[in-house]
Design a protein around this motif. Structure first.
Motif, PDB file in Angstrom:
ATOM      1  N   ASP A  44      18.252  98.163  80.692  1.00  0.00           N
ATOM      2  CA  ASP A  44      17.159  97.566  81.457  1.00  0.00           C
ATOM      3  C   ASP A  44      16.698  96.251  80.849  1.00  0.00           C
ATOM      4  N   TYR A  45      16.140  95.415  81.708  1.00  0.00           N
ATOM      5  CA  TYR A  45      15.436  94.216  81.292  1.00  0.00           C
ATOM      6  C   TYR A  45      13.971  94.430  81.623  1.00  0.00           C
ATOM      7  N   TYR A  46      13.093  94.253  80.648  1.00  0.00           N
ATOM      8  CA  TYR A  46      11.651  94.309  80.867  1.00  0.00           C
ATOM      9  C   TYR A  46      11.047  93.026  80.332  1.00  0.00           C
TER      10      TYR A  46
ATOM     11  N   VAL B 188      22.650  91.579  75.284  1.00  0.00           N
ATOM     12  CA  VAL B 188      23.631  92.130  76.226  1.00  0.00           C
ATOM     13  C   VAL B 188      23.263  91.615  77.609  1.00  0.00           C
ATOM     14  N   THR B 189      24.222  90.975  78.264  1.00  0.00           N
ATOM     15  CA  THR B 189      24.015  90.442  79.608  1.00  0.00           C
ATOM     16  C   THR B 189      25.038  91.089  80.526  1.00  0.00           C
ATOM     17  N   VAL B 190      24.573  91.669  81.621  1.00  0.00           N
ATOM     18  CA  VAL B 190      25.450  92.286  82.619  1.00  0.00           C
ATOM     19  C   VAL B 190      25.325  91.449  83.886  1.00  0.00           C
ATOM     20  N   CYS B 191      26.467  90.998  84.398  1.00  0.00           N
ATOM     21  CA  CYS B 191      26.387  90.130  85.575  1.00  0.00           C
ATOM     22  C   CYS B 191      27.562  90.342  86.517  1.00  0.00           C
ATOM     23  N   LEU B 192      27.341  89.892  87.727  1.00  0.00           N
ATOM     24  CA  LEU B 192      28.394  89.818  88.746  1.00  0.00           C
ATOM     25  C   LEU B 192      28.688  88.345  88.958  1.00  0.00           C
ATOM     26  N   GLN B 193      29.969  88.005  88.988  1.00  0.00           N
ATOM     27  CA  GLN B 193      30.363  86.632  89.255  1.00  0.00           C
ATOM     28  C   GLN B 193      30.490  86.435  90.757  1.00  0.00           C
ATOM     29  N   VAL B 194      30.592  85.192  91.178  1.00  0.00           N
ATOM     30  CA  VAL B 194      30.680  84.863  92.598  1.00  0.00           C
ATOM     31  C   VAL B 194      31.836  85.594  93.274  1.00  0.00           C
ATOM     32  N   ASP B 195      32.954  85.775  92.556  1.00  0.00           N
ATOM     33  CA  ASP B 195      34.117  86.443  93.147  1.00  0.00           C
ATOM     34  C   ASP B 195      33.977  87.968  93.173  1.00  0.00           C
ATOM     35  N   GLY B 196      32.811  88.480  92.710  1.00  0.00           N
ATOM     36  CA  GLY B 196      32.556  89.919  92.737  1.00  0.00           C
ATOM     37  C   GLY B 196      32.938  90.637  91.463  1.00  0.00           C
TER      38      GLY B 196
ATOM     39  N   GLY C 157      20.466  99.321  84.971  1.00  0.00           N
ATOM     40  CA  GLY C 157      21.698 100.053  85.200  1.00  0.00           C
ATOM     41  C   GLY C 157      21.737 101.318  84.359  1.00  0.00           C
ATOM     42  N   LYS C 158      22.816 102.042  84.522  1.00  0.00           N
ATOM     43  CA  LYS C 158      22.986 103.303  83.816  1.00  0.00           C
ATOM     44  C   LYS C 158      24.472 103.488  83.565  1.00  0.00           C
ATOM     45  N   ILE C 159      24.812 104.010  82.403  1.00  0.00           N
ATOM     46  CA  ILE C 159      26.176 104.411  82.090  1.00  0.00           C
ATOM     47  C   ILE C 159      26.156 105.930  82.019  1.00  0.00           C
ATOM     48  N   LEU C 160      27.046 106.557  82.793  1.00  0.00           N
ATOM     49  CA  LEU C 160      27.072 108.014  82.888  1.00  0.00           C
ATOM     50  C   LEU C 160      28.347 108.587  82.293  1.00  0.00           C
TER      51      LEU C 160
END
Length: 95
Positions: A45-47, A6-14, A75-78
Motif C-alpha cells: 500500500d501507499y499511504y 518499491v514501485t508497482v506500475c503498469l506501462q502504456v503497453d499493459g 495490492g496484495k500478494i497471495l
C-alpha cells in the motif's frame, strides 16, 4: 541503510513492473519468505499519511519512474498452494 522503495506500475503497453532499491528488495524477499498456509497474503500500500505508513506489510512509492506509467497504490500478494486451488479454483491448474 536506505529506506525501502518499491514501485508497482503498469506501462502504456499493459506490462507490469515492480521496481525496487536494495532495501525494497530485501523487504520484499523477507515478506515473501514469510508466506505460509497460516499467513497467506501480503499487503502492498501507499499511504500519504506517514502516521499510518506502518499499517501495511510493504509500503509502496507513488512516484512513477516514467511519466506515462500508471502507479498502483494498493495490492496484495497471495500464497495459493495447488491443493487449495484444486479445491476452489481448479481451472487455474489446467495447462
Amino acid at each position: 541503510m536506505a529506506k525501502p522503495r518499491v514501485t508497482v506500475c503498469l506501462q502504456v503497453d499493459g506490462s507490469f513492473e515492480i521496481l525496487m532499491n536494495e532495501a525494497g528488495r530485501d523487504l520484499m524477499l523477507e515478506e515473501l519468505q514469510r508466506l505460509s498456509r497460516q499467513s497467506d497474503h501480503i499487503h502492498l500500500d501507499y499511504y500519504e499519511d506517514s502516521d499510518i505508513a506502518d499499517a501495511t506489510d510493504i509500503m509502496l512509492s507513488a512516484i512513477p519512474y516514467r511519466s506515462d506509467d500508471t502507479v498502483l497504490e494498493h495490492g496484495k500478494i497471495l500464497f495459493r498452494p495447488d491443493e487449495w486451488d484444486g479445491e476452489y479454483f481448479p481451472h487455474v491448474l489446467q495447462s
